[in-house]
Design an enzyme around this catalytic site. Structure first.
Site, PDB file in Angstrom:
ATOM      1  N   GLU A 127      39.877  93.779  10.888  1.00 37.74           N
ATOM      2  CA  GLU A 127      38.637  95.051  12.145  1.00 37.74           C
ATOM      3  C   GLU A 127      39.620  94.557  13.091  1.00 37.74           C
ATOM      4  OE1 GLU A 127      34.933  93.082  12.670  1.00 37.74           O
ATOM      5  OE2 GLU A 127      34.277  95.141  14.131  1.00 37.74           O
ATOM      6  N   ALA A 138      32.853  90.623  19.707  1.00 36.41           N
ATOM      7  CA  ALA A 138      33.685  88.690  19.292  1.00 36.41           C
ATOM      8  C   ALA A 138      34.832  89.067  19.361  1.00 36.41           C
ATOM      9  CB  ALA A 138      32.539  88.374  19.112  1.00 36.41           C
ATOM     10  N   ASP A 246      20.247  96.184  12.135  1.00 33.52           N
ATOM     11  CA  ASP A 246      19.215  95.138  12.105  1.00 33.52           C
ATOM     12  C   ASP A 246      18.774  95.430  13.184  1.00 33.52           C
ATOM     13  OD1 ASP A 246      21.155  94.879  14.694  1.00 33.52           O
ATOM     14  OD2 ASP A 246      21.952  92.893  14.138  1.00 33.52           O
ATOM     15  N   HIS A 249      21.307  95.002  17.605  1.00 29.12           N
ATOM     16  CA  HIS A 249      22.519  96.392  17.865  1.00 29.12           C
ATOM     17  C   HIS A 249      22.549  97.590  17.823  1.00 29.12           C
ATOM     18  CE1 HIS A 249      24.739  92.634  16.010  1.00 29.12           C
ATOM     19  NE2 HIS A 249      26.111  93.362  16.659  1.00 29.12           N
ATOM     20  N   ASP A 272      27.798  94.133   9.055  1.00 29.84           N
ATOM     21  CA  ASP A 272      29.036  93.207   9.879  1.00 29.84           C
ATOM     22  C   ASP A 272      28.336  91.684  10.219  1.00 29.84           C
ATOM     23  OD1 ASP A 272      31.104  93.361  11.550  1.00 29.84           O
ATOM     24  OD2 ASP A 272      29.401  93.486  13.357  1.00 29.84           O
ATOM     25  N   GLY A 308      28.907  89.896  16.492  1.00 28.16           N
ATOM     26  CA  GLY A 308      28.270  89.975  14.596  1.00 28.16           C
ATOM     27  C   GLY A 308      26.448  90.437  14.353  1.00 28.16           C
TER      28      GLY A 308
END
Ligand SMILES: [Zn+2]
Length: 383
Positions: A127, A138, A246, A249, A272, A308
């Site tokens: 990534e 992050a 989720d 996000h 993720d 994440g």
């Protein structure tokens, strides 16, 4: 566990083109031998209990789970990450690594390589480190760098053919050239963690990038006078978009908007997920950075940035159907069929079709996994 022959009956089967009420899936020698509805063939029966029978999930973006992480050289942590997600129905996955110095990535890829060779992982997703400092989320800002041919080559060589995808920001100096190098090497070039404007993003796609890494997150926001990465990637028929479903996000309405626009051929749900997935709240790490997890949301201790997720693919499936109001067929394609095709594995996994691996999830009430089958073997500890 030995691989047996049996027939899963008594549920609704999500076949490639239709939902089959009273459907069945016949399994032989680790493969699906037939799928149908009505009278099942002879053989030992496994009762789906009226549940929904779907193909095993394929996650192309995952960092760990069950306190384990892919960003380390601890093989127990890697195995725990895989088994945690497997209990939630993920039967095929890439291991994603966050930005770290090239030597660290080299060591981590060395540890992951064994799992790829064993068939436990479908490959590695890097990534970073060629991402934008302005949109690094992050990722450790100190580990970021601009791409150059030698470093890209060094990373791919260190992966010994296991690197399947790399996320980068095309606006960086050398970014478009790196996209071209990846595409020519048979590695999926994904655009993400980017501050690029439309022209820069478009140049990346023209050079061969085919994936938007978690669309909306870690990128310049959408603006009606500057479409940026979100508008440009979502609008381009050549690009598959990852969505973190989720409900933290991305808002459910935006999930629906993106999934509807990209359609079934271009939408892929990813977790993720980081190490806290499937574990208690508390303090964790993502790469070298400290993360606090509370109420299922992971944030960097330093600046509160989302770090994440604690998502699993079964929850992503449920959220897409229940909160974003897409239909079950769309959810099956976004969690299995499309990501399998993206990885070039469409002739092995991603659908309930004769000849493919017997990767099957039986979902019960509220789309929760009751049983998970991988290559014809039942995964222990499900439900
Ligand atoms: Zn990630």
């Amino acid at each position: 566990m030995t691989v047996e022959n049996f027939v899963i009956t008594g549920g609704t089967v999500a076949a490639p083109d239709a939902l089959l009420p009273d459907g069945w899936v016949a399994v032989e020698g680790g493969r699906i031998s037939a799928v149908g509805t009505g009278n099942p063939p002879e053989g030992e029966r496994v009762d789906a209990g009226g549940g929904l029978v779907v193909p095993g999930f394929v996650d192309t973006h995952c960092h760990g789970g069950g306190r384990g992480t892919f960003s380390g050289t601890d093989t127990d942590g890697i195995a725990t990450s895989i088994s945690t997600h497997r209990r939630h129905g993920t039967t095929t996955m890439l291991a994603s690594l966050v930005s770290e110095p090239v030597d660290s990535l080299r060591r981590q890829m060395g540890a992951l390589g064994e799992f790829v060779q064993d068939g436990q992982l479908a490959g590695i997703h890097l990534e970073g480190p060629f991402i934008s400092a302005a949109r690094c989320g992050a990722h450790d800002p100190g580990a970021l760098r601009e791409p150059d041919t030698e470093t890209v080559t060094a990373l791919l060589d260190a992966g010994r053919g296991h690197v399947r995808m790399m996320t980068l920001a095309p606006e960086l100096h050398g970014g478009v050239k790196a996209v071209r190098q990846l595409a020519e090497s048979g590695v999926i070039a994904a655009i993400g963690h980017t501050d690029g404007v439309e022209d820069e993003i478009r140049a990346g796609v023209e050079a061969g990038a085919t994936v938007a890494t978690h669309l909306f997150n870690g990128m310049r926001p959408l603006h009606h006078r500057e479409p940026g990465p979100i508008g440009t990637l979502l609008d381009d028929e050549r690009v598959t978009v990852e969505l973190i479903c989720d409900l933290v996000h991305v808002h459910p309405t935006m999930l629906r908007l993106a999934a509807r626009h990209a359609g079934q051929g271009r939408t892929v749900l990813v977790t993720d997920a980081m190490s806290a997935t499937g574990s208690a709240p508390g303090t964790y790490r993502l790469g070298d950075l400290e993360v606090q997890v509370a109420d299922g949301v992971a944030r960097l201790t330093s600046n509160g940035s989302l770090a994440g997720s604690t998502l699993t693919m079964d929850a992503a499936f449920r959220n897409l159907v229940v909160a974003a109001r897409l239909d079950v067929g769309e959810a099956v394609r976004a969690t299995a069929t499309r990501p399998a095709a993206l990885l070039g594995l469409g002739d092995r996994v991603g659908a309930l079709r004769a000849g493919l691996d017997a990767d099957v999830v039986i979902l019960g009430d509220d789309y929760r996994p009751v049983r998970v089958l991988r290559r014809g073997e039942w995964v222990p500890g499900v439900g």
